[in-house]
Design a protein around this motif. Sequence first.
Motif, PDB file in Angstrom:
ATOM      1  N   MET A   1       1.077  -1.224  -0.124  1.00  0.00           N
ATOM      2  CA  MET A   1       0.199  -0.185   0.375  1.00  0.00           C
ATOM      3  C   MET A   1       1.046   1.217  -0.354  1.00  0.00           C
ATOM      4  N   ILE A   2       1.864   1.274   1.202  1.00  0.00           N
ATOM      5  CA  ILE A   2       2.456   1.825   1.092  1.00  0.00           C
ATOM      6  C   ILE A   2       4.101   2.076   1.393  1.00  0.00           C
ATOM      7  N   GLU A   3       5.051   2.151   0.508  1.00  0.00           N
ATOM      8  CA  GLU A   3       6.291   1.843  -0.154  1.00  0.00           C
ATOM      9  C   GLU A   3       7.280   3.364   0.050  1.00  0.00           C
ATOM     10  N   VAL A   4       8.389   2.966   0.433  1.00  0.00           N
ATOM     11  CA  VAL A   4       9.669   3.996   1.236  1.00  0.00           C
ATOM     12  C   VAL A   4      10.556   3.343   0.357  1.00  0.00           C
ATOM     13  N   LYS A   5      11.291   3.977  -0.012  1.00  0.00           N
ATOM     14  CA  LYS A   5      12.549   3.519  -0.246  1.00  0.00           C
ATOM     15  C   LYS A   5      13.774   5.027  -0.661  1.00  0.00           C
ATOM     16  N   ASN A   6      14.390   4.421   0.686  1.00  0.00           N
ATOM     17  CA  ASN A   6      16.100   5.386   0.355  1.00  0.00           C
ATOM     18  C   ASN A   6      14.768   7.092   0.698  1.00  0.00           C
ATOM     19  N   LEU A   7      14.523   7.460   1.433  1.00  0.00           N
ATOM     20  CA  LEU A   7      14.132   8.601   1.107  1.00  0.00           C
ATOM     21  C   LEU A   7      14.783   9.373   2.253  1.00  0.00           C
ATOM     22  N   SER A   8      15.025  10.928   2.130  1.00  0.00           N
ATOM     23  CA  SER A   8      15.696  12.133   2.605  1.00  0.00           C
ATOM     24  C   SER A   8      14.862  13.024   2.612  1.00  0.00           C
ATOM     25  N   TYR A   9      15.376  13.793   3.566  1.00  0.00           N
ATOM     26  CA  TYR A   9      14.246  15.300   3.555  1.00  0.00           C
ATOM     27  C   TYR A   9      15.091  15.849   5.077  1.00  0.00           C
ATOM     28  N   VAL A  10      15.365  17.800   4.033  1.00  0.00           N
ATOM     29  CA  VAL A  10      16.249  18.729   3.484  1.00  0.00           C
ATOM     30  C   VAL A  10      15.395  19.690   4.055  1.00  0.00           C
ATOM     31  N   TYR A  11      14.990  20.282   5.379  1.00  0.00           N
ATOM     32  CA  TYR A  11      14.286  21.958   5.798  1.00  0.00           C
ATOM     33  C   TYR A  11      15.325  22.319   5.265  1.00  0.00           C
ATOM     34  N   SER A  12      14.645  23.870   4.379  1.00  0.00           N
ATOM     35  CA  SER A  12      15.711  25.486   4.225  1.00  0.00           C
ATOM     36  C   SER A  12      16.574  24.672   3.307  1.00  0.00           C
ATOM     37  N   PHE A  17      19.976  27.664   7.808  1.00  0.00           N
ATOM     38  CA  PHE A  17      18.947  27.315   8.238  1.00  0.00           C
ATOM     39  C   PHE A  17      18.292  26.156   8.434  1.00  0.00           C
ATOM     40  N   THR A  18      19.775  25.473   7.278  1.00  0.00           N
ATOM     41  CA  THR A  18      19.679  23.716   7.136  1.00  0.00           C
ATOM     42  C   THR A  18      19.202  23.016   7.441  1.00  0.00           C
ATOM     43  N   LYS A  19      18.430  21.971   7.375  1.00  0.00           N
ATOM     44  CA  LYS A  19      18.099  21.107   8.643  1.00  0.00           C
ATOM     45  C   LYS A  19      18.230  19.865   7.729  1.00  0.00           C
ATOM     46  N   GLN A  20      18.674  18.485   7.974  1.00  0.00           N
ATOM     47  CA  GLN A  20      17.541  17.368   7.651  1.00  0.00           C
ATOM     48  C   GLN A  20      17.281  16.810   8.548  1.00  0.00           C
ATOM     49  N   ALA A  21      16.171  16.210   8.179  1.00  0.00           N
ATOM     50  CA  ALA A  21      15.261  15.489   8.674  1.00  0.00           C
ATOM     51  C   ALA A  21      14.418  13.976   9.063  1.00  0.00           C
ATOM     52  N   LEU A  22      15.272  14.440   7.540  1.00  0.00           N
ATOM     53  CA  LEU A  22      15.141  12.444   6.955  1.00  0.00           C
ATOM     54  C   LEU A  22      16.582  11.819   6.410  1.00  0.00           C
ATOM     55  N   PHE A  23      16.860  10.622   7.211  1.00  0.00           N
ATOM     56  CA  PHE A  23      17.938  10.589   6.169  1.00  0.00           C
ATOM     57  C   PHE A  23      17.980   8.760   6.023  1.00  0.00           C
ATOM     58  N   GLY A  24      17.845   8.187   4.649  1.00  0.00           N
ATOM     59  CA  GLY A  24      17.615   7.418   4.069  1.00  0.00           C
ATOM     60  C   GLY A  24      16.980   6.120   4.314  1.00  0.00           C
ATOM     61  N   VAL A  25      15.258   6.826   4.461  1.00  0.00           N
ATOM     62  CA  VAL A  25      14.760   6.063   5.114  1.00  0.00           C
ATOM     63  C   VAL A  25      14.091   4.880   4.805  1.00  0.00           C
ATOM     64  N   ARG A  57       6.629  17.349  -0.568  1.00  0.00           N
ATOM     65  CA  ARG A  57       7.194  16.311  -1.750  1.00  0.00           C
ATOM     66  C   ARG A  57       7.923  15.952  -1.719  1.00  0.00           C
ATOM     67  N   VAL A  58       8.882  14.821  -3.053  1.00  0.00           N
ATOM     68  CA  VAL A  58       9.286  14.157  -2.383  1.00  0.00           C
ATOM     69  C   VAL A  58      10.401  15.021  -3.172  1.00  0.00           C
ATOM     70  N   GLN A  59      11.495  15.689  -2.277  1.00  0.00           N
ATOM     71  CA  GLN A  59      12.934  16.526  -3.022  1.00  0.00           C
ATOM     72  C   GLN A  59      13.465  15.012  -4.103  1.00  0.00           C
ATOM     73  N   LYS A  60      14.121  15.781  -5.265  1.00  0.00           N
ATOM     74  CA  LYS A  60      14.745  15.322  -6.067  1.00  0.00           C
ATOM     75  C   LYS A  60      16.057  14.428  -5.451  1.00  0.00           C
ATOM     76  N   LYS A  61      16.262  13.482  -6.221  1.00  0.00           N
ATOM     77  CA  LYS A  61      16.869  12.330  -6.076  1.00  0.00           C
ATOM     78  C   LYS A  61      17.094  12.433  -4.465  1.00  0.00           C
ATOM     79  N   SER A  62      15.514  12.211  -3.786  1.00  0.00           N
ATOM     80  CA  SER A  62      15.956  11.597  -2.371  1.00  0.00           C
ATOM     81  C   SER A  62      15.364  10.908  -2.433  1.00  0.00           C
ATOM     82  N   GLY A  63      14.922   9.903  -3.273  1.00  0.00           N
ATOM     83  CA  GLY A  63      13.994   8.858  -2.754  1.00  0.00           C
ATOM     84  C   GLY A  63      12.718   8.524  -3.731  1.00  0.00           C
ATOM     85  N   THR A  64      12.141   7.339  -2.934  1.00  0.00           N
ATOM     86  CA  THR A  64      10.641   7.750  -3.566  1.00  0.00           C
ATOM     87  C   THR A  64       9.944   7.327  -2.833  1.00  0.00           C
TER      88      THR A  64
END
Length: 288
Positions: A1-12, A17-25, A57-64
């Motif tokens: 139903m939901i598949e998360v692959k190598n998801l990363s996310y960076v705020y700002s 003020f850059t802060k990385q919230a997710l690392f390769g989930v 939104r999924v950021q560019k080249k940051s997983g699926t």
Amino acid sequence: MIEVKNLSYVYSPKTPFTKQALFGVDLNIQEGDFFGIIGSTGAGKSTLVSHFNALTRVQKKSGTVIVDGMDLSQKKLDYRKLRATVGMVFQYPEHQLFDDTVLSDVMFGPKNLGLPADEQRSRAREAIELVGLDFDEIAERSPFELSGGQKRRVALAGVLAMAPKVLVLDEPTAGLDPKAKRAIMDLIVKVKSVCKTIVMISHNMDEIAEYCNKIAVLDSGRVVGTFTPRELFGSKDMLDKGHIALPLVTQIAAGLNSRGVQIDHAILTEDELVEAILAARELSGGDR
């Protein structure tokens, strides 16, 4: 139903003020799961689930992120279809109420789906009744005149009127007393009969242990692992590593054992605890 692959996310990104919230989930949530997500404040739980219906939104080249076959890493998304597939109920959902009447508030989602007026009303009635409210008594009332518990139910009805396949709940019992918490969790169990897949963020380990069949542990933006309740709460190493408290009923069982009442240490629910105490009392001849 939901598949998360190598998801990363960076705020700002690319700012001071850059802060990385997710690392390769990596995460897999199957149809029919009651899936718990736990972790300390700031672990990335809300950021993760907000990807499930593209609020983030999924950021560019940051997983699926793939939801019911839809790849959310693509530029063009059918938002209407996605929002009808994944319903989000935020912490303190009563703050989401905005319209003049309960009926118009609950009809807002079906209206945005472009459904005919009669179906909008029909869905609203079904959703309001599903959450345990009297449609005829409450439909034309202002949602702001309702009690706190009624407001929370109306907010949930507004999401259910979209007929989602997946329901995401962020701390659904936050701020409620024990009786109200039980009522909301009983309601969520009832809702699962029509919305088969539920994802729940919670800091309440008793709720996680009793209701979830799978639990993902997040720590500093990373998934430490996915477990069944007995795997997680039976692993001292995992509990220590994730700074996870035992459910209260499990703590009570351990306390009783330390006082000579021989009951199972692996107690996870209130019903199990009651049964174990009654069994121990029977074994002792009913004198203790």
